[in-house]
Scaffold this motif. Sequence first.
Motif, PDB file in Angstrom:
ATOM      1  N   ARG A  25     -63.003   1.489 -52.528  1.00 14.84           N
ATOM      2  CA  ARG A  25     -61.816   2.284 -52.214  1.00 14.84           C
ATOM      3  C   ARG A  25     -62.117   3.346 -51.169  1.00 14.84           C
ATOM      4  N   ILE A  26     -61.121   3.669 -50.380  1.00 16.73           N
ATOM      5  CA  ILE A  26     -61.171   4.829 -49.504  1.00 16.73           C
ATOM      6  C   ILE A  26     -60.903   6.051 -50.379  1.00 16.73           C
ATOM      7  N   ILE A  27     -61.708   7.091 -50.222  1.00 12.39           N
ATOM      8  CA  ILE A  27     -61.659   8.185 -51.197  1.00 12.39           C
ATOM      9  C   ILE A  27     -60.921   9.431 -50.713  1.00 12.39           C
ATOM     10  N   GLY A  28     -60.531   9.476 -49.441  1.00 13.46           N
ATOM     11  CA  GLY A  28     -59.836  10.670 -48.970  1.00 13.46           C
ATOM     12  C   GLY A  28     -58.951  10.401 -47.772  1.00 13.46           C
ATOM     13  N   GLY A  29     -58.069  11.348 -47.481  1.00 13.51           N
ATOM     14  CA  GLY A  29     -57.242  11.250 -46.287  1.00 13.51           C
ATOM     15  C   GLY A  29     -55.979  10.432 -46.483  1.00 13.51           C
ATOM     16  N   GLN A  30     -55.432   9.986 -45.360  1.00 16.40           N
ATOM     17  CA  GLN A  30     -54.147   9.286 -45.331  1.00 16.40           C
ATOM     18  C   GLN A  30     -54.143   8.024 -46.181  1.00 16.40           C
ATOM     19  N   HIS A  31     -55.268   7.310 -46.219  1.00 16.73           N
ATOM     20  CA  HIS A  31     -55.332   6.029 -46.935  1.00 16.73           C
ATOM     21  C   HIS A  31     -56.093   6.142 -48.254  1.00 16.73           C
ATOM     22  N   ARG A  32     -56.125   7.332 -48.804  1.00  9.78           N
ATOM     23  CA  ARG A  32     -56.818   7.562 -50.065  1.00  9.78           C
ATOM     24  C   ARG A  32     -56.368   6.580 -51.144  1.00  9.78           C
ATOM     25  N   ARG A  33     -57.334   6.051 -51.848  1.00  9.35           N
ATOM     26  CA  ARG A  33     -57.168   5.094 -52.953  1.00  9.35           C
ATOM     27  C   ARG A  33     -56.861   3.668 -52.487  1.00  9.35           C
ATOM     28  N   ARG A  34     -56.684   3.456 -51.182  1.00  4.65           N
ATOM     29  CA  ARG A  34     -56.496   2.076 -50.712  1.00  4.65           C
ATOM     30  C   ARG A  34     -57.815   1.318 -50.845  1.00  4.65           C
ATOM     31  N   LEU A  35     -57.713   0.040 -51.211  1.00  7.39           N
ATOM     32  CA  LEU A  35     -58.902  -0.790 -51.394  1.00  7.39           C
ATOM     33  C   LEU A  35     -59.176  -1.599 -50.135  1.00  7.39           C
ATOM     34  N   ILE A  36     -60.446  -1.721 -49.775  1.00  6.30           N
ATOM     35  CA  ILE A  36     -60.855  -2.609 -48.690  1.00  6.30           C
ATOM     36  C   ILE A  36     -61.810  -3.652 -49.261  1.00  6.30           C
ATOM     37  N   SER A  37     -61.668  -4.863 -48.806  1.00  2.22           N
ATOM     38  CA  SER A  37     -62.461  -5.979 -49.322  1.00  2.22           C
ATOM     39  C   SER A  37     -63.660  -6.243 -48.426  1.00  2.22           C
ATOM     40  N   PHE A  38     -64.743  -6.733 -49.030  1.00  2.00           N
ATOM     41  CA  PHE A  38     -65.913  -7.152 -48.258  1.00  2.00           C
ATOM     42  C   PHE A  38     -66.578  -8.325 -48.952  1.00  2.00           C
ATOM     43  N   ILE A  39     -67.267  -9.127 -48.182  1.00  2.00           N
ATOM     44  CA  ILE A  39     -67.850 -10.350 -48.717  1.00  2.00           C
ATOM     45  C   ILE A  39     -69.180 -10.065 -49.407  1.00  2.00           C
ATOM     46  N   ASP A  40     -69.626 -11.028 -50.210  1.00  2.00           N
ATOM     47  CA  ASP A  40     -70.985 -11.003 -50.744  1.00  2.00           C
ATOM     48  C   ASP A  40     -71.926 -11.475 -49.647  1.00  2.00           C
ATOM     49  N   ALA A  41     -72.843 -10.620 -49.225  1.00  2.43           N
ATOM     50  CA  ALA A  41     -73.795 -10.999 -48.186  1.00  2.43           C
ATOM     51  C   ALA A  41     -75.073 -10.193 -48.364  1.00  2.43           C
ATOM     52  N   ASP A  42     -76.197 -10.805 -48.046  1.00  8.66           N
ATOM     53  CA  ASP A  42     -77.478 -10.118 -48.153  1.00  8.66           C
ATOM     54  C   ASP A  42     -77.481  -8.863 -47.294  1.00  8.66           C
ATOM     55  N   GLY A  43     -77.912  -7.750 -47.866  1.00 13.38           N
ATOM     56  CA  GLY A  43     -78.043  -6.516 -47.121  1.00 13.38           C
ATOM     57  C   GLY A  43     -76.768  -5.712 -46.991  1.00 13.38           C
ATOM     58  N   LEU A  44     -75.638  -6.272 -47.428  1.00 13.26           N
ATOM     59  CA  LEU A  44     -74.367  -5.547 -47.322  1.00 13.26           C
ATOM     60  C   LEU A  44     -74.259  -4.633 -48.545  1.00 13.26           C
ATOM     61  N   ARG A  45     -74.372  -3.336 -48.293  1.00 13.53           N
ATOM     62  CA  ARG A  45     -74.553  -2.359 -49.357  1.00 13.53           C
ATOM     63  C   ARG A  45     -73.668  -1.140 -49.076  1.00 13.53           C
ATOM     64  N   PRO A  46     -72.416  -1.179 -49.534  1.00 13.93           N
ATOM     65  CA  PRO A  46     -71.513  -0.066 -49.237  1.00 13.93           C
ATOM     66  C   PRO A  46     -72.035   1.267 -49.765  1.00 13.93           C
ATOM     67  N   THR A  47     -71.858   2.320 -48.970  1.00 17.26           N
ATOM     68  CA  THR A  47     -72.224   3.653 -49.416  1.00 17.26           C
ATOM     69  C   THR A  47     -71.338   4.030 -50.600  1.00 17.26           C
ATOM     70  N   PRO A  48     -71.920   4.395 -51.747  1.00 16.33           N
ATOM     71  CA  PRO A  48     -71.111   4.660 -52.948  1.00 16.33           C
ATOM     72  C   PRO A  48     -70.229   5.889 -52.803  1.00 16.33           C
ATOM     73  N   ASP A  49     -69.211   5.967 -53.670  1.00 15.71           N
ATOM     74  CA  ASP A  49     -68.225   7.044 -53.613  1.00 15.71           C
ATOM     75  C   ASP A  49     -68.878   8.426 -53.613  1.00 15.71           C
ATOM     76  N   ARG A  50     -69.819   8.627 -54.498  1.00 11.29           N
ATOM     77  CA  ARG A  50     -70.435   9.950 -54.644  1.00 11.29           C
ATOM     78  C   ARG A  50     -71.085  10.402 -53.348  1.00 11.29           C
ATOM     79  N   LEU A  51     -71.810   9.505 -52.702  1.00  8.37           N
ATOM     80  CA  LEU A  51     -72.485   9.868 -51.459  1.00  8.37           C
ATOM     81  C   LEU A  51     -71.488  10.000 -50.316  1.00  8.37           C
ATOM     82  N   ARG A  52     -70.466   9.143 -50.278  1.00  8.12           N
ATOM     83  CA  ARG A  52     -69.447   9.280 -49.218  1.00  8.12           C
ATOM     84  C   ARG A  52     -68.719  10.612 -49.321  1.00  8.12           C
TER      85      ARG A  52
END
Length: 209
Positions: A25-52
């Motif tokens: 999910r996007i955690i702030g701003g105009q698109h707060r709480r909107r979900l974005i999708s991403f594929i399962d792939a080696d090395g693809l490691r989204p920055t977690p909410d707490r760190l973002r």
Amino acid sequence: MTALKKSSSAKAKTSKKSSSTNQIRIIGGQHRRRLISFIDADGLRPTPDRLRETIFNWLTGHITDARVLDACAGSGALGFEAISRGAAHATLIEANSAQAKQLQTNAKLLGIADQCKILHADAVAAVSLMDMPFDLLFIDPPYALDLWQPLLAAVIDRQLIHADGLIYLEADREIDSLLGSELRARFEIIKSTKVGQARAYLLGLADFE
């Protein structure tokens, strides 16, 4: 017959895994709480909410109208979050062709396609050809690829950051072990933190003659 059924089942499972998607999910701003999708792939490691949340707290006052480069976009969480919070434009580079297409889809679903440039390319090669500076750079590559030094070297060589611009760098080890001493001297650490395995740094250009 049994062997054939097992083989078909295994193929189906493999196909399902390769095409499956996750969401963040996007955690702030105009698109707060909107979900974005991403594929399962080696090395693809989204920055977690707490760190973002920490990153964008660091960047308060620097996002509005910024030109952003997300050099190893992955899920797109950092680039899309920046636009949600007021950045004017973001260039997102992604080497995985399926994920690059997913980034384009997400940008359209969020209604921000005109504020995004999605490049399906090798990050170092793409950055090495750029010639316009940015206000904010995100450098968060897959840890195993060890791209920090070549990416930052290209940023310096191509003069891709304004004198007062900022770089967010994320790694699995301390910055002094990522960069040679000469390149390390080009940057000053403004902020830093550690969350789990991730070490996060906010960098600026050092005074350098």
